[in-house]
Design a protein around this motif. Structure first.
Motif, mmCIF file in Angstrom:
data_model
loop_
_atom_site.group_PDB
_atom_site.id
_atom_site.type_symbol
_atom_site.label_atom_id
_atom_site.label_comp_id
_atom_site.label_asym_id
_atom_site.label_seq_id
_atom_site.Cartn_x
_atom_site.Cartn_y
_atom_site.Cartn_z
ATOM 1 N N TYR A 1 0.880 -1.176 0.000
ATOM 2 C CA TYR A 1 0.000 0.000 0.000
ATOM 3 C C TYR A 1 0.912 1.217 0.000
ATOM 4 C CZ TYR A 1 -4.135 -2.779 1.148
ATOM 5 O OH TYR A 1 -5.177 -3.666 1.113
ATOM 6 N N LEU A 2 0.918 1.975 -1.102
ATOM 7 C CA LEU A 2 1.820 3.112 -1.235
ATOM 8 C C LEU A 2 1.083 4.410 -0.955
ATOM 9 C CD1 LEU A 2 3.681 2.164 -4.552
ATOM 10 C CD2 LEU A 2 4.419 1.748 -2.203
ATOM 11 N N GLY A 3 1.748 5.284 -0.221
ATOM 12 C CA GLY A 3 1.197 6.609 -0.002
ATOM 13 C C GLY A 3 2.038 7.603 -0.774
ATOM 14 N N GLY A 4 1.467 8.726 -1.170
ATOM 15 C CA GLY A 4 2.264 9.765 -1.805
ATOM 16 C C GLY A 4 1.927 10.043 -3.252
ATOM 17 N N LEU A 5 0.821 9.453 -3.746
ATOM 18 C CA LEU A 5 0.435 9.748 -5.127
ATOM 19 C C LEU A 5 -0.004 11.212 -5.220
ATOM 20 C CD1 LEU A 5 -0.187 8.579 -8.011
ATOM 21 C CD2 LEU A 5 -2.553 8.330 -7.231
ATOM 22 N N SER A 6 0.452 11.896 -6.247
ATOM 23 C CA SER A 6 0.036 13.281 -6.453
ATOM 24 C C SER A 6 -1.488 13.324 -6.601
ATOM 25 C CB SER A 6 0.692 13.834 -7.718
ATOM 26 O OG SER A 6 0.001 15.011 -8.107
ATOM 27 N N PRO A 7 -2.134 14.223 -5.852
ATOM 28 C CA PRO A 7 -3.609 14.311 -5.973
ATOM 29 C C PRO A 7 -4.026 14.596 -7.412
ATOM 30 C CG PRO A 7 -2.785 15.800 -4.239
ATOM 31 C CD PRO A 7 -1.588 15.207 -4.913
ATOM 32 N N ARG A 8 -3.087 15.168 -8.188
ATOM 33 C CA ARG A 8 -3.402 15.484 -9.580
ATOM 34 C C ARG A 8 -3.535 14.233 -10.441
ATOM 35 N NH1 ARG A 8 1.227 19.207 -11.249
ATOM 36 N NH2 ARG A 8 0.179 19.173 -13.262
ATOM 37 N N LEU A 9 -3.123 13.072 -9.880
ATOM 38 C CA LEU A 9 -3.218 11.825 -10.654
ATOM 39 C C LEU A 9 -4.333 10.899 -10.161
ATOM 40 C CD1 LEU A 9 0.504 10.797 -11.288
ATOM 41 C CD2 LEU A 9 -1.134 11.778 -12.903
ATOM 42 N N ALA A 10 -5.013 11.325 -9.098
ATOM 43 C CA ALA A 10 -6.079 10.469 -8.553
ATOM 44 C C ALA A 10 -7.131 10.207 -9.626
ATOM 45 C CB ALA A 10 -6.708 11.137 -7.336
ATOM 46 N N THR A 11 -7.399 8.917 -9.890
ATOM 47 C CA THR A 11 -8.299 8.526 -10.974
ATOM 48 C C THR A 11 -9.211 7.404 -10.485
ATOM 49 O OG1 THR A 11 -6.340 8.808 -12.372
ATOM 50 C CG2 THR A 11 -8.309 7.918 -13.444
ATOM 51 N N PRO A 12 -10.507 7.496 -10.771
ATOM 52 C CA PRO A 12 -11.391 6.405 -10.326
ATOM 53 C C PRO A 12 -11.007 5.065 -10.957
ATOM 54 C CG PRO A 12 -12.649 8.242 -11.253
ATOM 55 C CD PRO A 12 -11.216 8.532 -11.520
ATOM 56 N N ARG A 13 -11.363 3.980 -10.264
ATOM 57 C CA ARG A 13 -11.127 2.634 -10.804
ATOM 58 C C ARG A 13 -11.908 2.452 -12.110
ATOM 59 N NH1 ARG A 13 -10.712 1.929 -5.347
ATOM 60 N NH2 ARG A 13 -9.388 0.256 -4.582
#
Lengths: 230, 323
Positions: free
Chosen positions: A143-155
């Motif tokens: 489980y990785l933390g730290g993804l740029s919120p600008r890359l958050a994409t729905p499944r």
């Protein structure tokens, strides 16, 4: 070390130390510090410790250690100790990823969703530093933390029946790598030729909780070379 | 060596499971019904941790190439050795060429086939257990298929074995009978967050084991359970016997091969002593959960270990008499 915690007995042979109920780097640091501290205090009958986002679960043999009360007393004693923790600095693991094309079939979709070019998505994803909060869900899955919120994409609306091992994906605010071929609904942006889980290896999981992960973009040729050398 | 002529419905190599790999996401796995497993191993004179075959619903057909002792324990499966009925819960001698055919389960759900020396597939991460989700352990990490060949360990040879006219008393298998089973459980970490009505229902109503039940988890059907206040949970450790409630409100009991962590509220934890009862429940059976205190669960667990120890000591004693 001062911190609040609750001891939550899980079953006849495990107790969870819960520090908070949220995903937070500081809390996760405490989880790993306490894990290191207890590791150093080794007690006979303690089988293993499993760090999670904001808790640490300790598994023990009740016929060796004694009752849950004995285990909790032992935990409390070590949790209040003010001795400095000798915790090795976080390890950085660089994972080569071939982005896009047939290895990352959803890269175009992710780029379109955010109004970016594919290269911008890759630069943003590969430019991040990701903390391994915990390993779970499946063998070697971090489980990785730290993804740029600008890359958050729905499944994906319809999950794939089979996602190849090594696939790098995005799901909501999370990113991660599939260690094994499984069904899955993550948006796949690339694939790594590196094995994340090898049951026959000396260390079956490439990643451990507490590690820092960085992704390095590679081309198709380098991907193929890795595959051949494996 | 043992030839697999028919694999049965879902037959895997299992032992007590792999310890110490939860932190990399690998559950202990291992046998679902540790009671039947340990007695089967004792009946063939094994020390205790040897690998056996775990059959589900329909057993395998096996041809032996060695002279050895076998025992089948667990659910009520019709067993034929060379066409003649073979009683369960007792040791039996097999000779090269003998064929053991295990049919469709009449009561219970799983059978354990033990052989002296154990099934000697190479251990993976410290265990011979098959973990199908990651395709590891056992025979290439998958259930048995026709044409498979199982190696047998070179355990202590049971020399001068007479006719083995003994076996376990019925008391050893009493937990298997019945379509309606009582399973004791303690409150789970999120028990207090469920509505009072849900807490009452869970222990008052009966939950049916649905067809979507396997070594990973049993999906149950019954009165829906709800939290007082919905909230997003942070994933935490779960174990064999944890009862999770996803948003559908229908509980899922996690079994031997479940994930190591989960993010659903946990209403209960099945007492370890009653996991064999659950392991022998089949789709269509009804489960009645009975609330007990944590101390009681611990007491039941050690009492069960003591009983197991007594049975095993009695079996060892019989074996000494044979030789």
């Amino acid at each position: 070390m001062t911190m609040e915690y609750t001891l939550v007995p899980l079953c006849e042979y495990a107790v969870t130390i819960r520090f908070a109920d949220r995903i937070d780097e500081r809390v996760n640091d405490v989880v790993h510090e306490v894990a290191a501290r207890l590791e150093g205090a080794r007690k006979e009958g303690i089988i293993e410790m499993v760090p999670a986002f904001s808790s640490l679960t300790v598994y023990y043999d009740p016929f060796v250690v004694g009752s849950a009360a004995d285990v909790c007393a032992w935990l409390r004693e070590h949790l209040k100790s003010s001795e400095p923790v000798v915790r090795p600095p976080a390890r950085t693991v660089v994972i080569p990823v071939c982005y896009g094309g047939e290895l990352g079939p959803d890269l175009a979709e992710v780029a379109r969703f955010h109004g970016m070019t594919e290269d911008e998505v890759v630069a943003l994803h590969a430019g991040g530093r990701y903390r391994v909060y915990m390993i779970g869900f499946s063998p070697g899955f971090a489980y990785l933390g730290g993804l740029s919120p600008r890359l958050a994409t729905p499944r994906r609306r319809v999950p794939r029946t089979m996602v190849p091992a090594g696939s790098v994906g995005i799901a909501g605010a999370q990113t991660g790598v599939y260690p094994l071929a499984t069904p899955g609904g993550w948006q796949l942006i690339g694939r790594t030729p590196v094995k994340l889980f090898d049951p026959h290896g000396e260390k079956p999981s490439l990643l451990s909780a507490g590690d820092i992960v960085q992704f390095r973009p590679i081309g198709r040729e380098e991907f193929a070379r890795w595959e051949r050398e494996r | 060596m043992i030839d697999v002529l028919e694999g049965g419905f879902f037959t895997t190599v299992q032992d007590r499971g792999r310890s110490g790999y939860r932190h990399v996401g690998v559950p202990p796995g291992g046998v679902m019904d540790v009671w039947a497993y340990r007695l089967a191993n004792a009946l063939v004179g094994n020390a205790g941790d040897e690998a056996v075959l775990e059959a589900t619903m329909v057993g395998p057909t096996l041809r032996f190439h060695v002279e050895t002792v076998i025992a089948v324990c667990g659910g009520d499966f019709p067993c034929m050795l060379n066409g003649r009925p073979l009683p369960l819960w007792k040791p039996a001698i097999v000779r090269p060429g003998d064929v053991l055919k295990i049919g469709v389960c009449r009561a219970g759900w799983r059978a354990y086939i033990a052989v002296t020396g154990g099934i000697a597939v190479p251990p993976v991460m410290g265990s011979r257990s098959t973990y199908v989700p990651a395709r590891l352990g056992g025979l290439s990490g998958r259930p048995l298929q026709p044409g498979d060949v199982l190696p047998v360990g070179s355990g202590r040879r049971n020399d001068a074995v007479g006719r083995l006219r003994w076996g376990l008393a019925q008391a050893a298998s009493r937990y298997i009978a019945g379509k309606r089973k009582t399973v004791r459980a303690i409150p789970g970490p999120e028990y207090g967050e469920f509505t009072p009505e849900s807490r009452r229902q869970f222990f008052a109503a009966c939950y049916e084991v649905t067809a979507r039940s396997d070594r990973i988890g049993y999906r149950l059907a019954g009165p829906a359970l709800a939290l007082e206040r919905e909230r997003e949970m942070v994933s935490e450790a779960v174990v064999f016997g944890t009862v999770q409630v996803p948003s559908s409100g229908q509980p899922i009991v996690l079994m031997a091969d479940s994930q190591t962590t989960g993010g659903y509220p946990r209403i209960a934890q099945v007492a370890a002593a009653d996991l064999p009862v659950l392991a022998q429940a089949r789709p269509g059976d009804h489960i009645q959960f009975a609330l007990i205190a944590r101390e009681e669960a611990v007491r039941l667990y050690s009492e069960q270990q003591r009983w197991l120890g007594r049975w095993i000591a009695a079996i060892r004693c019989q074996w000494r008499r044979e030789q």
